[in-house]
Design an enzyme around this catalytic site. Structure first.
Site, PDB file in Angstrom:
ATOM      1  N   LYS A 183       6.170  21.987  22.287  1.00 43.81           N
ATOM      2  CA  LYS A 183       5.444  20.799  22.878  1.00 43.81           C
ATOM      3  C   LYS A 183       4.592  20.124  21.898  1.00 43.81           C
ATOM      4  O   LYS A 183       4.074  19.064  21.920  1.00 43.81           O
ATOM      5  CB  LYS A 183       4.447  21.611  23.875  1.00 43.81           C
ATOM      6  CG  LYS A 183       5.501  22.168  25.101  1.00 43.81           C
ATOM      7  CD  LYS A 183       4.453  22.408  26.194  1.00 43.81           C
ATOM      8  CE  LYS A 183       5.571  22.466  27.461  1.00 43.81           C
ATOM      9  NZ  LYS A 183       6.550  23.845  27.288  1.00 43.81           N
TER      10      LYS A 183
HETATM   11  C1  LIG Z   1       7.574  24.021  28.101  1.00 44.78           C
HETATM   12  C2  LIG Z   1       8.790  24.977  27.325  1.00 44.78           C
HETATM   13  C3  LIG Z   1      10.041  25.060  27.825  1.00 44.78           C
HETATM   14  C4  LIG Z   1      10.686  23.966  28.723  1.00 44.78           C
HETATM   15  O1  LIG Z   1      10.714  22.962  28.345  1.00 44.78           O
HETATM   16  P1  LIG Z   1      10.791  21.367  29.521  1.00 44.78           P
HETATM   17  O2  LIG Z   1      10.619  20.374  28.954  1.00 44.78           O
HETATM   18  O3  LIG Z   1       9.699  21.889  30.551  1.00 44.78           O
HETATM   19  O4  LIG Z   1      12.222  21.762  29.997  1.00 44.78           O
HETATM   20  C5  LIG Z   1      10.853  25.959  27.041  1.00 44.78           C
HETATM   21  N1  LIG Z   1      10.324  26.696  26.032  1.00 44.78           N
HETATM   22  C6  LIG Z   1       9.206  26.632  25.560  1.00 44.78           C
HETATM   23  C7  LIG Z   1       8.577  27.567  24.646  1.00 44.78           C
HETATM   24  C8  LIG Z   1       8.144  25.797  26.174  1.00 44.78           C
HETATM   25  O5  LIG Z   1       6.802  25.632  25.614  1.00 44.78           O
END
Ligand SMILES: *Cc1c(COP(=O)(O)O)cnc(C)c1O
Length: 493
Positions: A112
């Protein structure tokens, strides 16, 4: 370039308006009117550049309102010393046809950061372009990862402040310490009695409180959110798919023009959708393999064309993928039918009955570009152990879901073409599950787990997760969810 809502393609807005408002006024998501084109020549040129320059060029294609000087200053601030790997998003090849794209070298050790380190710069510049004079306060209710990533993104960014509420009974020890020790002069963190829903509904109530908005406006503030449906979060994610392709040319896995597949651990569908946009722009991608944990609503959807959220919700060892409504899917559906009436229909069926079935046209289009699979916690743990034993490569639970799904996919189809597994978190972020998967004893408190995993494997833990228990706790307030308003009011005095 103009943007419009997935639920109304008659009214267009500029990028700065799409980014400043997040969600469209009709409840839809902003999408670009058309996608810029990437030629093989562009890709060849990008492969000689650093990640920052790749980001500047690719984002620039979508943001003609922003000068290259502005974009350069954004990428310098977003992808610099705050990353512990000079390549920012390195590709690790583990055998001839498999590599991991590591998206967790940023300040919170999860993917993120790739978007949330960039969003504050895009947002503040957008507000200036829109003539906004008030200061923005980002309000977040978090179940863990997003809150910390947003805090790190917005800390000490001029013209912004950020207030994060987390459920007292709903985050891990490490996540709590990460937030309560947050540094920065424009941040505040507060626990809420109860679970995530209590915190979330408090934030929703504050966003819809007109009296409060008026009071804050008189003091020179307005509230905004940083959630994953904002175009300003999706756009920075397109970059790393192109970047990974360039790096796979450099490491010999593919030649320019060859097709490369991506396997993506998926929750809200933001990450994988960014890759699909890169493909539409011209990046030579074969298939996207959408990987889910036991919350496998997307697996079923991709296989059957039926989206049905009426199912049990599982709490898994890959919590960032514990999602039953994948909001960003709406953007894919829109692009595949170009009919905002049709999208409105699906979304109202979803909000009324929790279920919709897409047209044959959309279903076939999805089947031609996406495969899907899922795996449970036990298999996730086995896969962590397997990759450690076979390759001495340590992966987290989310990435392991993708690795397991890829193995199933290869077995089922007999395919062996090159695939990049998108690695979304540092294994140290989910220490207890990773230690257990390797056969260790995880009966410890949060801060002890990080050195324990490091000791077991010899892998150095990332700096942001090291010595967490020695940092000063700055925020220890805990309020009733009905008192969240007064926290906001006090913070924005
Ligand atoms: C948010 C997240 C995801 C999922 O990603 P999306 O964009 O919501 O599909 C997968 N792995 C981790 C570690 C995340 O923080």
């Amino acid at each position: 370039m103009k943007y419009y809502s997935t639920r109304n393609n008659k009214t267009t807005v500029m990028a700065s308006e799409a980014i400043a408002s997040g969600l469209a006024p009709d409840g839809g998501l902003f999408v670009p009117e058309s996608l810029p084109e990437l030629t093989l020549k562009d890709i060849e040129a990008f492969s000689k550049l650093h990640y920052r320059e790749r980001a500047e060029r690719i984002m620039g294609l979508f943001l003609d309102q922003f000068s290259s000087y502005e974009l350069r200053s954004f990428v310098t601030a977003a992808y610099g010393e705050n990353y512990d790997d000079a390549e920012i998003a390195p590709v690790r090849k583990i055998n001839d046809n498999t590599a991991f794209l590591e998206l967790w070298h940023g300040p919170t050790c999860a993917f993120k950061d790739m978007a949330l380190q960039m969003l504050p710069h895009l947002l503040t510049a957008s507000l200036r372009k829109n003539g906004e004079t008030k200061q923005v306060c980002i309000l977040v209710a978090t179940s863990g990862d997003t809150g910390k990533a947003a805090l790190e993104g917005f800390r000490d960014v001029d013209g912004t402040s950020i207030l994060v509420f987390y459920p007292r009974d709903g985050v891990s020890d490490v996540q709590k310490l990460q937030m309560t020790t947050q540094e920065g002069s424009n941040v505040r963190v507060c626990a809420v009695k109860g679970n995530f829903d209590d915190a979330q509904s408090g934030v929703k109530r504050i966003f819809s409180d007109r009296v409060m908005a008026q009071q804050l406006s008189e003091r020179g503030y307005f509230l905004s959110s940083a959630n994953s449906i904002n175009w300003g979060r999706l756009l920075p994610q397109i970059v790393y798919y192109v970047s990974a392709y360039c790096d796979c040319i450099k490491n010999g896995m593919i030649k320019l023009g060859d097709k490369l597949d991506f396997c993506v651990p998926t929750g809200n569908f933001g990450n994988i959708l960014a890759g699909w946009y890169a493909k539409q722009m011209g990046l030579p991608v074969g298939r996207f393999i959408c990987a889910s944990n036991s919350n496998n609503v997307l697996t079923e959807f991709i296989e059957s064309g039926v989206y049905d959220r009426n199912r049990p919700f599982y709490t898994t060892t890959s919590p960032s993928m514990d999602i039953l409504v994948s909001s960003n899917l709406e953007r894919l559906l829109y692009s595949l039918c170009n009919d905002s009436g049709e999208i409105k229909g699906y979304m109202s069926e979803l909000s009324e009955g929790g279920r919709y079935q897409v047209s044959e046209k959309i279903r076939n289009a999805i089947a031609s570009e996406f495969s899907a699979g899922c795996c449970d916690d036990e298999r996730t743990a086995q896969t962590i152990k397997q990759f450690w034993d076979e390759y001495r490569y340590l992966i987290d639970t989310h990435t392991a879901v993708a690795a397991a799904v890829l193995q199933d996919h290869r077995e089922k189809t007999g395919e062996s073409q090159p695939v990049v597994i998108v690695s979304t978190a540092s294994p140290f972020k989910f220490c207890d599950s990773v230690i257990k998967a390797l056969g260790g004893n995880a009966d410890m408190t949060g801060a002890e787990l990080v050195p324990a995993l490091s000791g077991m494997t010899g892998v150095v833990s990332p700096k942001p997760l090291t010595g967490l228990d020695k940092r000063a706790v700055r925020f220890s307030d805990c309020v009733d969810s009905l008192d969240m308003e007064s926290v906001v009011s006090d913070f924005l005095k």
